[in-house]
Design a protein around this motif. Structure first.
Motif, PDB file in Angstrom:
ATOM      1  N   GLU A 285     -11.799  68.973 -15.649  1.00  0.00           N
ATOM      2  CA  GLU A 285     -12.109  69.832 -16.800  1.00  0.00           C
ATOM      3  C   GLU A 285     -13.592  69.673 -17.145  1.00  0.00           C
ATOM      4  O   GLU A 285     -14.161  68.583 -16.941  1.00  0.00           O
ATOM      5  CB  GLU A 285     -11.305  69.382 -18.022  1.00  0.00           C
ATOM      6  CG  GLU A 285      -9.805  69.608 -17.927  1.00  0.00           C
ATOM      7  CD  GLU A 285      -9.440  71.086 -17.895  1.00  0.00           C
ATOM      8  OE1 GLU A 285     -10.176  71.881 -18.507  1.00  0.00           O
ATOM      9  OE2 GLU A 285      -8.441  71.421 -17.238  1.00  0.00           O
ATOM     10  N   ASN A 286     -14.195  70.718 -17.728  1.00  0.00           N
ATOM     11  CA  ASN A 286     -15.540  70.562 -18.290  1.00  0.00           C
ATOM     12  C   ASN A 286     -15.516  69.444 -19.330  1.00  0.00           C
ATOM     13  O   ASN A 286     -14.474  69.173 -19.921  1.00  0.00           O
ATOM     14  CB  ASN A 286     -15.984  71.857 -18.970  1.00  0.00           C
ATOM     15  CG  ASN A 286     -16.395  72.911 -17.957  1.00  0.00           C
ATOM     16  OD1 ASN A 286     -16.617  72.605 -16.787  1.00  0.00           O
ATOM     17  ND2 ASN A 286     -16.476  74.149 -18.390  1.00  0.00           N
TER      18      ASN A 286
ATOM     19  N   VAL B 227     -21.480  71.429 -23.748  1.00  0.00           N
ATOM     20  CA  VAL B 227     -20.454  71.258 -22.708  1.00  0.00           C
ATOM     21  C   VAL B 227     -21.116  70.780 -21.414  1.00  0.00           C
ATOM     22  O   VAL B 227     -22.136  71.331 -20.991  1.00  0.00           O
ATOM     23  CB  VAL B 227     -19.737  72.615 -22.440  1.00  0.00           C
ATOM     24  CG1 VAL B 227     -18.813  72.510 -21.235  1.00  0.00           C
ATOM     25  CG2 VAL B 227     -18.963  73.058 -23.669  1.00  0.00           C
TER      26      VAL B 227
ATOM     27  N   HIS C 130     -20.914  70.961 -17.718  1.00  0.00           N
ATOM     28  CA  HIS C 130     -20.204  71.845 -16.798  1.00  0.00           C
ATOM     29  C   HIS C 130     -19.794  71.099 -15.530  1.00  0.00           C
ATOM     30  O   HIS C 130     -20.582  70.372 -14.933  1.00  0.00           O
ATOM     31  CB  HIS C 130     -21.071  73.048 -16.436  1.00  0.00           C
ATOM     32  CG  HIS C 130     -20.321  74.024 -15.593  1.00  0.00           C
ATOM     33  ND1 HIS C 130     -19.457  74.952 -16.135  1.00  0.00           N
ATOM     34  CD2 HIS C 130     -20.243  74.169 -14.256  1.00  0.00           C
ATOM     35  CE1 HIS C 130     -18.895  75.637 -15.157  1.00  0.00           C
ATOM     36  NE2 HIS C 130     -19.367  75.177 -13.994  1.00  0.00           N
ATOM     37  N   VAL C 131     -18.544  71.327 -15.145  1.00  0.00           N
ATOM     38  CA  VAL C 131     -18.063  70.716 -13.898  1.00  0.00           C
ATOM     39  C   VAL C 131     -17.957  71.796 -12.824  1.00  0.00           C
ATOM     40  O   VAL C 131     -17.268  72.802 -13.000  1.00  0.00           O
ATOM     41  CB  VAL C 131     -16.685  70.053 -14.101  1.00  0.00           C
ATOM     42  CG1 VAL C 131     -16.139  69.551 -12.769  1.00  0.00           C
ATOM     43  CG2 VAL C 131     -16.805  68.893 -15.091  1.00  0.00           C
TER      44      VAL C 131
ATOM     45  N   ILE D 234     -24.435  75.646 -13.648  1.00  0.00           N
ATOM     46  CA  ILE D 234     -23.271  76.225 -12.950  1.00  0.00           C
ATOM     47  C   ILE D 234     -23.721  76.630 -11.538  1.00  0.00           C
ATOM     48  O   ILE D 234     -24.495  77.573 -11.370  1.00  0.00           O
ATOM     49  CB  ILE D 234     -22.711  77.439 -13.725  1.00  0.00           C
ATOM     50  CG1 ILE D 234     -22.364  76.997 -15.156  1.00  0.00           C
ATOM     51  CG2 ILE D 234     -21.503  78.028 -13.013  1.00  0.00           C
ATOM     52  CD1 ILE D 234     -21.887  78.119 -16.067  1.00  0.00           C
TER      53      ILE D 234
END
Ligand SMILES: NC(=O)c1ccc[n+]([C@@H]2O[C@H](COP(=O)([O-])OP(=O)(O)OC[C@H]3O[C@@H](n4cnc5c(N)ncnc54)[C@H](O)[C@@H]3O)[C@@H](O)[C@H]2O)c1
Ligand SMILES: O=C(O)C[C@H](O)C(=O)O
Ligand SMILES: [Mg+2]
Length: 604
Positions: free
Chosen positions: A475-476, A484, A486-487, A536
């Motif tokens: 999960e992020n 956040v 980011h994953v 991202i």
């Protein structure tokens, strides 16, 4: 070749396309009655219209009411949601296997409905039919086994494969994923139980590339196992013998490849999860003879390279700065070495320097530490990437990850070791001292428990400004104050479907480095600047069909450029060559199978 201008242009100009997917024409089924209900390719369950029930001998074999596809879909999703509710609070593994079971039962019964729910919910279901749950399924395969899927060729079948291949019921096969079960994700030798991986990869082929499920074939080459626990397990379903080695082993793979080629000369074979020595050896042996590739070496390399180039852009640096990035790769197996090879080639092309010069920015670590030319029994596959100790300024042969990270202060730390947690707190904290203000951490090993670190730990210890990617989904991370972490999922699923589909539709007889490089380049240029700046690096899995169409088009066009595209079905080489980039993407999209119930009888 690495065309820097192309990145900016294609990424910004490209509009997201939605394909009007091909609906298969009417087909006549040669079966009748219960045989149709028991055939998942044709079965529609309660969805058979009355005309088909009449003409196919189904009357009386089903409850009278006809249920629409949409209603069936909703009913399945409702059952799935109930299962989620009912398993709340149970251990993760129990929940994951329960979810896999309900999906697998649908897969066994009604493929059209199965693939529709998979495509529509790919983000939610990929972690069940693919990594990480598929690893758990492989580990428990002999106990979970209910029905066979795919084909099994064992060492005992030597001499028989040419006739066995004709036991497969489908007349045409386009895509085969083959394993010998010797290195399943980071879980080691799982023998025959590794069949779950080809099944999962081919599910992704159907979902992402729209290869028809009637034209896929998962294959297990069972040459024994060296996993003592499995050999002693009375439920183990594979050959109870140690793995074949040397010529004996190769003769089995040779026989399989000849048999496949004899029946389906244009089928593409993806080698998956072979232990390193056989991964490299078989690639070398077959890549100039058959249309094949090794996903762990070549697919992974392209995805990693796209991510590495994305991290350069995410740092706000021009892409040409890639040549100056210091990159530490942990894991000198088929995946790690594949990544290094492709990344070094890219640097050499960008910088216009020799590959030897391009290597200076890369460091390789395996289970014995930093790989240098001082090492006794240096693995020949790793040798080209070994450091000369005189260039190391203080680091010596076998230096640990923490020693290397502290000394080198790399822009990128990339793990393909299969060892969970080796990017520990100390290593992650050391990444804070990276020369980059936005260091990148790629924990690419699968499944989740084998990831080099978790997403939460990475952001906690290495800082909030890192770029993070993992092979299995996380999960992020909520960093507080609305921020956040980011994953990214750096997984070869972003490339192999496009490599397979583009090669197939080009009609090429080989998959060349040029075609693979085009795939990587295309993925690298896919992301828009606004996403990249947020860290991202890869598109959402929800757009996997769009990504695959773009990648497939790039592969196809590279095949045309290399004069390898022989055409596919009624689209000849000239037509392929005359297609613009846009037309090629459309052509690929048009050829994607999409799950709808097609008529099984001609209208009178
Ligand atoms: N994300 C992806 O798309 C992707 C693709 C391919 C492979 N993988 C994952 O990568 C992992 C490795 O795959 P492979 O095919 O290269 O395996 P492999 O067995 O060929 O290689 C593993 C390598 O890791 C090294 N290693 C083992 N323990 C180590 C340690 N403690 N410290 C440093 N290095 C260590 C070994 O020496 C070896 O060089 C697997 O977990 C696999 O699931 C991920
Ligand atoms: O199977 C995956 O998820 C990726 C890769 O092929 C692997 O072997 O880990
Ligand atoms: Mg793999």
């Amino acid at each position: 070749m690495w065309n820097l201008a192309r990145f900016a242009a294609t990424a910004v100009a490209r509009s997201r396309r939605r394909f009007s997917t091909a609906i298969p024409g009417p087909c006549i089924v040669h079966k009748r009655g219960a045989d149709i209900l028991h055939d998942p390719w044709f079965n529609k369950d309660t969805g058979f219209p009355l005309t088909e029930r009449d003409r196919l001998g189904l009357r009386g074999l089903l409850p009278p009411r006809v249920i629409s596809f949409e209603q069936q879909y909703d009913r399945f999703m409702n059952s799935y949601r109930s299962l989620e509710k009912n398993t709340q609070g149970q251990p993760d593994k129990v929940v994951a296997l329960a979810k896999w079971r309900i999906l697998n039962r649908l897969h066994d019964r009604n493929e059209t409905l199965y693939y529709r729910v998979l495509i529509d919910n790919i983000r939610e279901f990929a972690p069940i039919i693919y990594t990480p749950t598929v690893g758990l399924v492989c580990q428990n395969y002999s106990g979970l086994f209910r029905r066979p899927r795919g084909m099994y060729f064992s060492a005992k079948d030597k001499g028989e494969m040419m006739s066995m291949i004709y036991n497969w019921p489908a007349p045409q096969v386009d895509m085969i994923v083959l394993t010998d079960g010797s290195r399943i994700l980071g879980l080691g030798d799982l023998g025959v139980q590794g069949i779950g991986i080809p099944i999962g990869k081919l599910d992704i082929y159907v979902a992402a590339a729209g290869i028809s499920p009637q034209r896929i074939l998962p294959v297990m080459l069972d040459v024994g196992t060296n996993n003592q626990k499995l050999l002693e397990d009375r439920l183990y379903l594979g050959l109870r013998q140690p793995r074949l080695e040397g010529e004996e082993y190769l003769s089995i793979v040779d026989e399989f490849m000849e048999a496949v080629h004899a029946r389906w000369p244009k089928a593409i074979v993806q080698f998956e999860d072979f232990q390193m020595k056989w991964a490299f050896e078989t690639l070398e042996r077959y890549q100039k003879r058959f249309c094949m590739f090794n996903d762990d070496i070549q697919g992974t390399a392209g995805v990693a390279l796209a991510g590495l180039l994305g991290s350069v852009r995410a740092q706000g640096r021009p892409l040409s700065d890639f040549v100056n990035q210091k990159i530490v790769v942990v894991g000198a197996g088929s995946a790690g070495l594949g990544v290094l090879k492709m990344a070094i080639q890219a640097v050499s092309k960008m910088a216009g320097c020799s590959e030897t010069a391009a290597k200076s920015q890369f460091y390789l670590i395996d289970k014995d530490g930093l790989v240098t030319t001082d090492r006794n029994n240096l693995d020949p596959a790793a040798a080209p990437f070994a450091k000369n100790p005189t260039d190391l300024e203080g680091l010596t042969e076998g230096a640990s990850i923490i020693e290397v990270v502290r000394k080198v202060r790399p822009h990128v730390l990339l793990g393909l070791s299969g060892v969970g947690g080796i990017f520990n707190e100390e290593v992650l904290k050391a990444m804070k001292e990276s020369v980059s203000a936005k260091p990148a951490i790629f924990a690419m090993s699968n499944p989740t428990m084998n990831a080099e670190c978790t997403a939460i730990d990475a952001f906690k210890h290495a800082g909030e400004d890192i770029i993070f990617a993992s092979g299995s989904p996380f999960e992020n991370v909520d960093l507080g104050n609305g921020k956040v972490g980011h994953v990214n999922q750096a997984n070869n699923m972003y490339l192999f479907p496009g490599i397979g589909l583009g090669s197939l539709l080009s009609g090429a007889r080989l998959i060349t480095n040029g075609m693979l490089q085009a795939a990587a380049e295309c993925l690298a240029s896919y992301m828009l600047e606004e996403d990249i700046s947020k860290g991202i690096l890869y598109p959402s899995i929800n757009s996997i069909r769009d990504v695959t169409a773009e990648v497939g088009a790039a592969v196809l066009q590279a095949a045309v450029e290399e004069d390898l595209a022989e055409g596919h079905v009624d689209v000849g080489p000239k037509e392929l060559a005359n297609m613009t980039k846009e037309e090629t993407v459309e052509y690929i999209g048009r050829n994607m199978w999409y799950p709808v119930y097609s008529p099984l009888v001609h209208e009178k």
